[in-house]
Design a protein around this motif. Structure first.
Motif, short mmCIF file in Angstrom:
data_model
loop_
_atom_site.label_atom_id
_atom_site.label_comp_id
_atom_site.label_asym_id
_atom_site.label_seq_id
_atom_site.Cartn_x
_atom_site.Cartn_y
_atom_site.Cartn_z
N HIS A 112 14.98 91.85 134.04
CA HIS A 112 14.17 91.00 133.16
C HIS A 112 14.90 89.69 132.87
O HIS A 112 14.32 88.59 132.98
N ARG B 214 13.70 85.92 134.24
CA ARG B 214 13.42 84.82 133.31
C ARG B 214 14.26 83.59 133.65
O ARG B 214 13.76 82.45 133.62
N SER C 215 12.83 79.82 134.95
CA SER C 215 13.25 78.54 134.39
C SER C 215 13.82 77.61 135.45
O SER C 215 13.50 76.41 135.49
N VAL D 16 6.61 86.48 132.38
CA VAL D 16 7.43 87.66 132.65
C VAL D 16 7.22 88.63 131.50
O VAL D 16 7.52 88.31 130.35
#
Length: 512
Positions: free
Chosen positions: A239, A243, A247, A261
């Motif tokens: 996770h 993320r 970005s 997400v």
């Protein structure tokens, strides 16, 4: 401007969720380094090498396997003093390579690392490490990109894909033609800890998965904000890295909006495609949806939805970037990722050509043997006595094996009846309960297997029950659960009859 005394060395530490000692190794490397550049990368997929440290200077990389913090400190200190610590192998390569230099021997040399090429080499959140983008290829000529997928006939991969082992282009056409704003779900929610294929990709190369998703979104007309990356809520590292990758890609590609997400429950059924939609819609009770209509016609909140695993999207990306590596004449073009586990020293994820041999998985793990049986396909895979199979969807289907991405190796201390029984118990306890063939069939299946221990082996009754479950269950849960028992009986009928006579040939069942 770079100082003349600054080191050109790069120390890569492979850190994944299953390499629990690797984080301490990375901390030790950073603490010891003053000049060398220390990078935390994802796992290579080979658990037996962990913790793995790679030291690169110019066009040469040295591998340090099982590199604990103490050894890592010595490696980095020796590197900075100019007196290199001996490693476990060195590979010469192009100084500007963007993929892992593969040794000539050892587990990393097994198979054909194409989708796994960057795993263990690039930073999971470093979009600057990518020169080519599949989303740009699609953007330049969407019609040609779509025709390539149709012509090659690329198949979906994994039980979490809405088109497992079927041509993905068919569902793409449906989604493009269906009214409404389409959605793309990247289904990375895998709770079966035997299967590290998608988890390895998300932890090591999430940017490639995102690029594949962005390319499909471009082709089908999905807004970037309607790309939903769905992960298991227990996979915190995956996770976090996804993320960070989102970005990085948004900045590198100058995107106006970002993919979402989100996480779902750590339960086996939550990874099934339509139950993933139920989870995303916030339903407390997850039940498989009837098909047709497929999600491409009626999916998330009624919108046309494509659901693909990270493995599928990584294959799509490779197809658009390197089409010469895919043969349209193959029944299953591309490669397959497989996690090799069971009675092994440490699991490993390997990438095999679909025209190769499954037997090569023996070379990627330490397995003392002798090999009694293998279960191919994860929790509800099929049992086989031999690895002489081609790792393609067609070959696995012909042998009644699963394509979920797991190969479990079992030695002769294991009992086929007990193993089938434990998985049937899982089917009884974990099914969603929606359809009778699976809900009631799994209860009867377990009951009939228990009767074997009481002296009653109802071969015909078991086969009829599994036939009904396989042909009439709403989703693959019921049909796959049936496969466990049918293949166990096909391969080990004598063991079933021995148990009915009160003995377990392997000595594993105390009750027999």
């Amino acid at each position: 401007m770079k100082d003349d005394t600054e080191s050109d060395a790069v120390v890569r530490v492979c850190v994944g969720s299953t390499t629990d000692r690797a984080k301490a190794t990375a901390d030790a490397a950073r603490a010891a380094a003053s000049d060398a550049h220390v990078v935390e990368v994802g796992p290579t997929g080979v658990g037996g090498d962990a913790p793995l440290v790679l030291v690169t200077e110019g066009g040469e990389t040295t591998f340090y396997r099982d590199c604990r913090p103490e050894r890592t400190t010595r490696v980095v200190e020796a590197l900075e003093s100019g007196d290199a610590e001996p490693g476990d192998g060195t590979v010469e390569h192009d100084a500007d390579t963007r993929t892992l230099p593969v040794p000539e021997s050892g587990p990393l040399s097994v198979g054909n690392r194409r989708v796994l090429a960057r795993c263990g080499w690039v930073g999971p959140g470093d979009a600057d490490a990518y020169d080519d983008w599949a989303s740009e290829v699609v953007g330049d000529d969407a019609d040609a990109a779509m025709e390539l997928v149709r012509t090659v006939g690329l198949l979906g991969r994994g039980r979490g894909d809405s088109t497992p082992d079927d041509p993905i282009a068919v569902e793409w056409d449906v989604a493009r033609e269906t009214p409404g704003d389409p959605v793309l779900v990247v289904n990375g929610n895998e709770s079966d800890r035997r299967n590290e294929t998608d988890r390895t990709l998300v932890e090591s190369d999430p940017i490639a998965v995102l690029d594949g998703a962005l390319a499909v979104a471009e082709l089908v007309g999905v807004d970037t904000s309607d790309i939903v990356v769905y992960l298991n809520d227990a996979d915190t590292l995956a996770h976090d890295r996804m993320r960070a990758a989102v970005s990085s890609v948004v900045d590198a590609r100058d995107l106006d909006t970002a993919p979402q997400v989100v996480t779902g429950p750590d339960t086996y059924i939550a990874g099934e495609p339509t139950m993933a939609l139920e989870s995303l819609e916030g339903n407390d009770r997850l039940e498989a949806r009837l098909r047709p209509p497929t999600p491409a016609r009626h999916g998330l909140y009624g919108r046309p939805t494509l659901i693909h695993t990270p493995r599928t999207l990584a294959q799509v990306r490779e197809l658009w970037l390197t089409p010469e590596q895919f043969d349209a004449d193959d029944a299953d073009p591309g490669t397959r990722l497989l996690t090799v586990t069971g009675d092994v020293d440490a699991p490993a994820t390997v990438e095999l050509s679909t025209g190769g041999s499954l037997s090569s998985v023996r070379d990627v793990v330490e397995f003392a043997g002798p090999l009694k049986m293998a279960c191919v396909g994860g929790q509800f895979g099929g049992f086989t006595r031999t690895l002489d199979h081609t790792p393609s969807a067609a070959a696995f289907a012909g042998a009644d094996l699963g394509t979920e991405g797991v190969v479990e190796l079992f030695d002769d201390t294991n009992c086929a009846v007990a193993t089938a029984g434990s998985r049937s118990r899982f089917a009884r306890d974990e099914n969603c309960g929606r359809c009778v063939p699976c809900r009631e069939g799994s209860k009867q299946l377990l009951s009939k297997l228990r009767n074997v221990y009481d002296g009653e082996f109802d071969d015909d009754g078991l086969r009829e029950l599994t036939r009904v479950m396989s042909s009439s269950s709403t989703c693959a849960f019921g049909s796959s659960a049936a496969r466990v028992v049918t293949t166990a009986m096909d391969e080990f009928e004598t063991e079933f009859r021995a148990h009915a006579d009160g003995r377990c040939p392997s000595g594993a069942c105390e009750e027999a």
